[in-house]
Design an enzyme around this catalytic site. Structure first.
Site, short mmCIF file in Angstrom:
data_model
loop_
_atom_site.label_atom_id
_atom_site.label_comp_id
_atom_site.label_asym_id
_atom_site.label_seq_id
_atom_site.Cartn_x
_atom_site.Cartn_y
_atom_site.Cartn_z
N GLY A 1 0.78 -1.23 0.00
CA GLY A 1 0.00 0.00 0.00
C GLY A 1 0.81 1.27 0.00
O GLY A 1 0.25 2.37 -0.08
N LYS A 2 2.13 1.18 0.06
CA LYS A 2 2.96 2.38 0.07
C LYS A 2 2.99 3.04 -1.31
O LYS A 2 2.62 2.44 -2.33
CB LYS A 2 4.39 2.01 0.48
CG LYS A 2 4.51 1.52 1.92
CD LYS A 2 4.12 2.60 2.91
CE LYS A 2 4.55 2.29 4.34
NZ LYS A 2 3.84 1.18 4.96
N ASN A 3 3.46 4.29 -1.36
CA ASN A 3 3.53 5.01 -2.64
C ASN A 3 4.34 4.24 -3.67
O ASN A 3 4.02 4.24 -4.86
CB ASN A 3 4.15 6.38 -2.43
CG ASN A 3 3.25 7.31 -1.63
OD1 ASN A 3 2.43 6.85 -0.83
ND2 ASN A 3 3.39 8.60 -1.83
#
Length: 367
Positions: A184-186
């Protein structure tokens, strides 16, 4: 329904390149570390403006090994914040050290540099600021204190890929910078992954041994280490996705600007804009004393939201051993009670941002 996060849409936009990269890795049989991981280390370190990158299997492992490489261990204290995900604090205890909390700035929700000196002792070994939600911490005063006191600065940049402080990317500002590539990180892997970046060659060499059972070379175990290696498939995936990161960041910043515009006069507090920071808006968190009412109202309108984080680390039962109580970090505690994260991802789009903003207005107008 407006999702909080949409990983499928992003995958479909780069599906052909991802599949080609994965198949090439499978064909190479380099499943742990290998060429793609080595190339990604070089590419991501360069992206951050750092000399070395050491890939590991998670952001938590990155923090743990960065602390060990810096010589942090039993008897040492590490100054950090409780306004963060629990991994920041867990890694300090993994190293055998003691977390010491300072409160955060109410605007940026990051470490308040003015509170650091008061908690420093002869046992303080490092300062570990967090770039929460993709918003850079105010690093110059933190670094000045560290240099004056001979302390190591380790950045928790798990949410801040590409964020900038005074024109420099975070992670390369302190002695070591730690990143998570949780999906879910950038910049997210398709599984768990992380990295430490540094300009210090000795740190980099120690990190490479620590992640691979302490080996200087095969079966030559110089120090006691761990099995923290990055998988080859994750390196391949992340190399593809890194090429798109700046475009994805630009989109996040566009949606954040629209949120700020449409919520400008709304009775909520939107993320701070600082003269020295360029946020990458991993999370778009607003604040309201009526947070729980607002959350329920958005749920009824099928708008997904999140709370980052409902209970600060110093009040978590697992960390009661540290001796903190309610009221010790008042700003951190107030933020935990008021923060609500709105949908934020590159593919969000103008119409959905407008719909979310309108729903926030409507919910607060009725009570």
């Amino acid at each position: 329904m407006i999702p909080f996060l949409d990983l499928k849409t992003q995958y479909h936009s780069i599906q052909n390149d991802i599949q080609a990269a994965v198949l090439a890795t499978l064909d190479s049989a380099q499943y742990t570390l290998g060429r793609d991981v080595a190339c990604f280390e070089e590419e991501f370190a360069a992206y951050c403006g750092a000399t070395f990158g050491v890939a590991v299997n998670s952001g938590t492992s990155a923090l743990h090994l960065a602390l060990l490489a810096a010589g942090v261990g039993p008897g040492d204290e590490v100054v950090t914040v409780a306004c963060t995900f629990v991994a920041t604090v867990a890694a300090i205890e993994y190293a055998g050290a003691t977390p010491v909390f300072v409160d955060v700035d109410p605007l940026t929700q990051n470490m308040d540099p003015q509170r650091i000196e008061a908690v420093l002792t002869d046992s303080t070994k490092a300062i570990l600021p967090v770039h929460l939600h993709g918003q850079p911490a105010d690093m110059d005063p933190i670094l000045a204190i560290a240099r004056r006191r001979g302390l190591v600065v380790i950045e928790d940049a798990a949410q801040a890929h590409g964020a900038e402080y005074k024109g420099r990317r975070v992670g390369a500002l302190g002695d070591l910078g730690c990143f998570s590539f949780y999906p879910g990180k950038n910049l997210g892997a398709y599984g768990e992954a992380g990295m430490v970046v540094t300009d210090n060659e000795d740190y980099a060499q120690t990190l490479r041994m620590l992640r691979d059972w302490g080996q200087e070379h095969k079966y030559r175990h110089v120090i006691k280490g761990f099995n923290y290696r990055m998988e080859g498939l994750q390196g391949a995936v992340l190399r593809v996705k890194l090429r798109h990161l700046d475009d994805w960041t630009a989109a996040r910043r566009q949606w954040a600007a629209l949120y700020g515009q449409w919520l400008g006069d709304c009775p909520v507090e939107t993320p701070a804009l600082t003269p020295w920071g360029r946020s990458v808006h991993h999370v778009y968190a607003i604040r309201s004393p009526r947070r729980d009412k607002l959350l329920k109202a958005l749920q009824q309108r099928e708008i997904q939201t999140g709370i980052h984080y409902p209970v600060p680390v110093h009040l978590q039962p697992a960390y009661s051993n540290l001796g903190y109580q309610a009221g010790d970090l008042p700003t951190t505690e107030r933020i935990a009670q008021e923060t609500l994260s709105l949908p934020m991802f590159p593919e969000l789009g103008t119409a959905r941002v407008e719909a979310v903003a309108a729903a926030v207005w409507e919910a607060l107008a009725h009570g």
